[in-house]
Design an enzyme around this catalytic site. Structure first.
Site, mmCIF file in Angstrom:
data_model
loop_
_atom_site.group_PDB
_atom_site.id
_atom_site.type_symbol
_atom_site.label_atom_id
_atom_site.label_comp_id
_atom_site.label_asym_id
_atom_site.label_seq_id
_atom_site.Cartn_x
_atom_site.Cartn_y
_atom_site.Cartn_z
ATOM 1 N N TYR A 38 26.935 15.822 -8.971
ATOM 2 C CA TYR A 38 28.186 15.062 -8.960
ATOM 3 C C TYR A 38 28.681 14.859 -7.544
ATOM 4 C CZ TYR A 38 31.175 19.219 -8.201
ATOM 5 O OH TYR A 38 31.793 20.328 -7.684
ATOM 6 N N ARG A 57 24.913 12.610 0.539
ATOM 7 C CA ARG A 57 24.726 13.938 -0.076
ATOM 8 C C ARG A 57 24.201 13.809 -1.506
ATOM 9 N NH1 ARG A 57 29.705 17.897 -0.015
ATOM 10 N NH2 ARG A 57 30.430 16.426 -1.579
ATOM 11 N N LYS A 153 24.852 19.814 -4.942
ATOM 12 C CA LYS A 153 26.146 19.695 -5.648
ATOM 13 C C LYS A 153 25.894 19.467 -7.136
ATOM 14 C CE LYS A 153 30.699 17.576 -4.964
ATOM 15 N NZ LYS A 153 31.544 18.772 -4.867
ATOM 16 N N GLU A 185 32.563 30.496 1.082
ATOM 17 C CA GLU A 185 33.440 29.318 1.077
ATOM 18 C C GLU A 185 34.523 29.523 0.031
ATOM 19 O OE1 GLU A 185 31.179 25.791 -0.130
ATOM 20 O OE2 GLU A 185 29.792 27.088 -1.215
ATOM 21 N N LEU A 210 28.075 24.712 0.119
ATOM 22 C CA LEU A 210 27.978 23.257 0.022
ATOM 23 C C LEU A 210 28.267 22.665 1.398
ATOM 24 C CD1 LEU A 210 27.549 20.973 -2.103
ATOM 25 C CD2 LEU A 210 30.004 20.639 -1.962
HETATM 26 N N1 PLP Z 1 32.382 23.809 -1.244
HETATM 27 C C1 PLP Z 1 32.373 23.704 -2.577
HETATM 28 C C2 PLP Z 1 31.844 24.833 -3.387
HETATM 29 C C3 PLP Z 1 32.864 22.545 -3.203
HETATM 30 O O1 PLP Z 1 32.855 22.447 -4.552
HETATM 31 C C4 PLP Z 1 33.378 21.496 -2.406
HETATM 32 C C5 PLP Z 1 33.893 20.270 -3.004
HETATM 33 O O2 PLP Z 1 33.886 20.073 -4.192
HETATM 34 C C6 PLP Z 1 33.385 21.663 -1.012
HETATM 35 C C7 PLP Z 1 32.869 22.827 -0.462
HETATM 36 C C8 PLP Z 1 33.944 20.606 -0.100
HETATM 37 O O3 PLP Z 1 33.086 19.499 -0.011
HETATM 38 P P1 PLP Z 1 33.638 18.037 0.299
HETATM 39 O O4 PLP Z 1 34.379 18.133 1.594
HETATM 40 O O5 PLP Z 1 32.427 17.217 0.408
HETATM 41 O O6 PLP Z 1 34.521 17.670 -0.846
#
Ligand code: PLP
Length: 290
Positions: A38, A57, A153, A185, A210
């Site tokens: 997703y 991504r 993701k 994170e 991620l």
């Molecule tokens: N880390 C995790 C586990 C996430 O689920 C997300 C976003 O959904 C992020 C980091 C941040 O990623 P982004 O800046 O691409 O939304």
């Protein structure tokens, strides 16, 4: 009927449909196995923020899992713009999910050539004037129980749901996940601290986290604005003692973290560097929005 009570138009496998008419099979592998990826792209002033990064991504997630991505970037943005228009979306996000589709039964192994299922829908949200951006959020530390490919993701989000549920039960807003003593994170965002000498610290990219699209943009902007970012591991104890803490994601941009495990960070107020980065990010994102 006001827009709030009207059905959204959603996108499913080539069609724009009212949400109540968008149905997928009980044999869809996204449903049975979380065999799906997703992306969430935020929308400001009816425009897409950092969308190309999210597409890249998505391409990578598909490649890593041997999933077929049936859309070009142009086709995707056409769908997204149509959804924004049909749903009169001014501010919020567009969720995209792609699954390995439906082979007509439940079987762990899969075969190539099955058409993927692709779904997109809009969500209205207050992003720029979100109260949490002004007040900051509270997080609790929580064991990182996820699998070893967090760089992909996928919709395998049960550990994040469990963790966020625990945070809410404890009166907090989110979690900071801990593995081998270090913060990986946030529950659905990247985590940062600011040291007493004003260096931003965040975990380096690997399969453990991620690779946030907002994180990548913040890294670039920090360099432009001469704000120092150090990519290294940090412990929760270092975070307790930090001058500031914050998170980033597509749906939050930057939100200050004002307490971790009930311990106030700095003076317990949103940090100046976090607020500055948020402002810089929003301005740059709007200037480049599609
Ligand atoms: N880390 C995790 C586990 C996430 O689920 C997300 C976003 O959904 C992020 C980091 C941040 O990623 P982004 O800046 O691409 O939304």
């Amino acid at each position: 009927m006001g827009l709030e009570t009207m059905e959204r138009t959603v996108y499913l496998n080539g069609k724009f449909l009212p949400e109540s008419q968008a149905n997928i099979s009980i044999f869809d592998r996204g449903f049975l196995f979380a065999d799906a990826v997703y992306e969430v792209t935020s929308v400001l002033q009816s425009k897409l923020i950092d969308n190309l990064g999210h597409f890249h991504r998505l391409e990578r997630s598909c490649r890593e899992l041997n999933l077929t991505l049936p859309l070009s970037y142009q086709e995707l943005t056409d769908i997204q713009h149509t959804l924004i228009e049909k749903n009169q979306l001014h501010e919020g996000g567009i969720y995209l999910q792609l699954t390995r589709g439906d082979e007509g039964d439940r079987d762990f192994t899969y075969h190539d050539g099955v058409p993927p299922t692709i779904v997109l829908f809009t969500q209205e949200r207050n992003l720029v004037n979100s109260p949490k951006a002004k007040k900051g959020i509270k997080v609790i530390s929580y064991a990182d129980m996820r699998w070893r490919r967090r760089d992909i993701k996928t919709t395998n989000l049960l550990p994040a749901c469990m963790a966020k549920h625990a945070a809410h039960a404890a009166g907090a807003d989110d979690v900071w996940l801990i593995e081998n003593g270090y913060v990986t994170e946030g529950g659905s965002n990247n985590a940062y601290i600011v040291t007493q000498d004003d260096k931003i610290v965040t975990r380096p990219l690997s399969n453990d986290i991620l690779h946030g699209i907002t994180r990548a943009s913040l890294m670039k902007l920090a360099q432009e604005f001469d704000i120092e970012i150090e990519e290294r591991h940090f412990t929760i104890d270092e975070a307790y003692a930090a001058k500031e803490a914050f998170i980033s994601s597509a749906t939050t941009f930057v939100w200050p973290v004002v307490a971790i495990d009930d311990k106030p960070i700095g003076d317990g107020q949103p940090g100046l560097i976090a607020l500055k980065l948020r402002e810089i990010y929003i301005n740059a994102a709007l200037a480049a929005a599609e």
